[in-house]
Design an enzyme around this catalytic site. Sequence first.
Site, PDB file in Angstrom:
ATOM      1  N   TYR A   1      -3.252   5.288  -0.856  1.00 51.57           N
ATOM      2  CA  TYR A   1      -3.587   6.569  -1.487  1.00 51.57           C
ATOM      3  C   TYR A   1      -4.677   6.404  -2.541  1.00 51.57           C
ATOM      4  O   TYR A   1      -4.481   6.726  -3.707  1.00 51.57           O
ATOM      5  CB  TYR A   1      -2.326   7.195  -2.100  1.00 51.57           C
ATOM      6  CG  TYR A   1      -1.378   7.710  -1.049  1.00 51.57           C
ATOM      7  CD1 TYR A   1      -1.540   8.981  -0.522  1.00 51.57           C
ATOM      8  CD2 TYR A   1      -0.360   6.912  -0.551  1.00 51.57           C
ATOM      9  CE1 TYR A   1      -0.696   9.452   0.465  1.00 51.57           C
ATOM     10  CE2 TYR A   1       0.491   7.376   0.452  1.00 51.57           C
ATOM     11  CZ  TYR A   1       0.307   8.651   0.942  1.00 51.57           C
ATOM     12  OH  TYR A   1       1.145   9.104   1.928  1.00 51.57           O
TER      13      TYR A   1
ATOM     14  N   TYR B   1      11.068  12.268   1.518  1.00 54.90           N
ATOM     15  CA  TYR B   1       9.937  11.436   1.935  1.00 54.90           C
ATOM     16  C   TYR B   1      10.413  10.525   3.061  1.00 54.90           C
ATOM     17  O   TYR B   1      11.420   9.822   2.908  1.00 54.90           O
ATOM     18  CB  TYR B   1       9.400  10.583   0.774  1.00 54.90           C
ATOM     19  CG  TYR B   1       8.277   9.688   1.244  1.00 54.90           C
ATOM     20  CD1 TYR B   1       6.994  10.197   1.435  1.00 54.90           C
ATOM     21  CD2 TYR B   1       8.506   8.356   1.571  1.00 54.90           C
ATOM     22  CE1 TYR B   1       5.975   9.400   1.926  1.00 54.90           C
ATOM     23  CE2 TYR B   1       7.490   7.545   2.049  1.00 54.90           C
ATOM     24  CZ  TYR B   1       6.221   8.066   2.227  1.00 54.90           C
ATOM     25  OH  TYR B   1       5.221   7.284   2.727  1.00 54.90           O
TER      26      TYR B   1
ATOM     27  N   ASP C   1      18.053   8.267   6.575  1.00 56.51           N
ATOM     28  CA  ASP C   1      16.930   7.376   6.282  1.00 56.51           C
ATOM     29  C   ASP C   1      17.322   6.529   5.075  1.00 56.51           C
ATOM     30  O   ASP C   1      17.225   6.971   3.936  1.00 56.51           O
ATOM     31  CB  ASP C   1      15.681   8.219   6.001  1.00 56.51           C
ATOM     32  CG  ASP C   1      14.467   7.369   5.647  1.00 56.51           C
ATOM     33  OD1 ASP C   1      14.634   6.165   5.380  1.00 56.51           O
ATOM     34  OD2 ASP C   1      13.350   7.930   5.626  1.00 56.51           O
TER      35      ASP C   1
ATOM     36  N   LYS D   1      12.007  -1.566   4.334  1.00 61.56           N
ATOM     37  CA  LYS D   1      11.787  -2.048   2.967  1.00 61.56           C
ATOM     38  C   LYS D   1      12.508  -3.377   2.646  1.00 61.56           C
ATOM     39  O   LYS D   1      11.966  -4.423   2.925  1.00 61.56           O
ATOM     40  CB  LYS D   1      12.087  -0.944   1.972  1.00 61.56           C
ATOM     41  CG  LYS D   1      11.032   0.178   2.051  1.00 61.56           C
ATOM     42  CD  LYS D   1      10.871   0.953   0.758  1.00 61.56           C
ATOM     43  CE  LYS D   1       9.564   1.726   0.724  1.00 61.56           C
ATOM     44  NZ  LYS D   1       9.647   3.111   1.200  1.00 61.56           N
TER      45      LYS D   1
HETATM   46  C1  LIG Z   1       9.015   3.855   2.255  1.00 65.48           C
HETATM   47  C2  LIG Z   1       9.832   4.825   2.998  1.00 65.48           C
HETATM   48  C3  LIG Z   1       9.519   5.152   4.331  1.00 65.48           C
HETATM   49  C4  LIG Z   1       8.293   4.620   5.035  1.00 65.48           C
HETATM   50  O1  LIG Z   1       8.331   3.219   5.196  1.00 65.48           O
HETATM   51  P1  LIG Z   1       6.952   2.417   5.454  1.00 65.48           P
HETATM   52  O2  LIG Z   1       7.422   1.004   5.674  1.00 65.48           O
HETATM   53  O3  LIG Z   1       6.118   2.584   4.231  1.00 65.48           O
HETATM   54  O4  LIG Z   1       6.332   3.001   6.665  1.00 65.48           O
HETATM   55  C5  LIG Z   1      10.343   6.047   4.981  1.00 65.48           C
HETATM   56  N1  LIG Z   1      11.420   6.576   4.380  1.00 65.48           N
HETATM   57  C6  LIG Z   1      11.763   6.265   3.110  1.00 65.48           C
HETATM   58  C7  LIG Z   1      12.991   6.865   2.505  1.00 65.48           C
HETATM   59  C8  LIG Z   1      10.969   5.388   2.375  1.00 65.48           C
HETATM   60  O5  LIG Z   1      11.291   5.101   1.108  1.00 65.48           O
END
Ligand SMILES: *Cc1c(COP(=O)(O)O)cnc(C)c1O
Length: 436
Positions: free
Chosen positions: A25, A153, A254, A283
Amino acid sequence: MSPPAPLATTEEMLAFDREHIWHPYSSVINPPPVFPVARANGTQIELEDGRTLIDAMASWWSVIHGYNHPRINQALHDQIDELAHVMFGGFTHRPATQLAAQLIEITPDPLNRVFFADSGSVSVEVAIKMAIQFWASRNQPAKQKLLTVRGGYHGDTFGAMAVCDPVNGMHGLFTSVLPQHIFADRPTIPFGASWSSDAIASIERNLREHCAELAAVIIEPIVQGAGGMWFYHPEYLRQIRTLCDAFGVLLVFDEIATGFGRTGKLFACEHAGVAPDIMCLGKALTGGYMSLAATLTSTDVATSISEGEPGVFMHGPTFMANPLACAAAIASIEVLLDSPWQNNIARIEAFLQKNLAPCAQLPAVDQIRVLGAIGVVELKSAVDMHRIPQAFVDRGVWVRPFGRLVYVMPPYTITDQALSHVTDAIIDVLTDPPLL
Ligand SMILES: *Cc1c(COP(=O)(O)O)cnc(C)c1O
């Protein structure tokens, strides 16, 4: 072709970087400062000029055990001498099978089919495809939309962008090319507050109205991360689980940011005692060593997908189940489970609660929130990204705010002493009016 520019000095390297390389970004016309890292060890990041920074970000949630961890290093050394990579189409290998077994063991019960993806965003794409293929196989091809809540997100790729917050989700420019999904109000009752039954009304109404076209609800359990660092009441998740079952809609959690202990439970959905039909992990999966993610689902969902047309699940990335990444993940999960991680998270939580509390008195500050090893100082106005990271670097800590949020989620191994440097630096920076 001209030979590459000489990059012998730090200044030359930084000049080249400004000229040629994108950062997350960022603008190439007016790029914010970047700091040249030489190495990192434990919770310390060392810059090329020898200065060291205490890492309060765990490199965006991922480096949960600190940098340069001997056991994860060893696992990678061992793996690279055996098998660095092989295609996953037509082959399997020990790192993939062992990691899948571990993930099935530690995640909630119905999740026992594992799809390995390259990054968090891709694992969200995979989850969305799974949900749509599931309903197509069940002769309900109209169920193609997702319901989510505002303030979420889920990543930067197109499918994931389409379920990020439509306003502050950083993707407004793309709205007209994104699939149109359905957004309910964000969960407003904070974690730890008392529940009120009308809080679920928006989600319930949307499920009732749209269930015929809904494949799944997708949500970050308990913690809305990059969409606003907001911690909400576990009862939302229990109610959503019940509603999804009642209306015939799959539920996707997620856990890319929250997984592997960050909130005080191994997975944040454990705060609510409910399991999803599909779960995304990323992550911290490899302890921050390699890019790897996973989408887990139940046998029921997986077999339904395979019973329908075209009889296979339609995804297969080139670097699927990369053995090095899997080896790092296996070692990272072992290190986590062998460590007193619950004590560490509880210790960090108590420390942040006590030592961020003075921020609440500062004129620039709106609200303080702490959950597990996550501390958030929400400001009244956005910070200047050209000056604030520098101010933290000058104070020997690595804190990278965004918008109105100054937040930390350090490695679980951070000491109280190092944490006090971090909280002192936050108070110091936020007390310095010219910086805001
Ligand atoms: C960081 C994140 C993503 C995206 O993961 P990337 O490895 O950056 O593609 C998706 N969902 C959540 C909740 C995140 O924190």
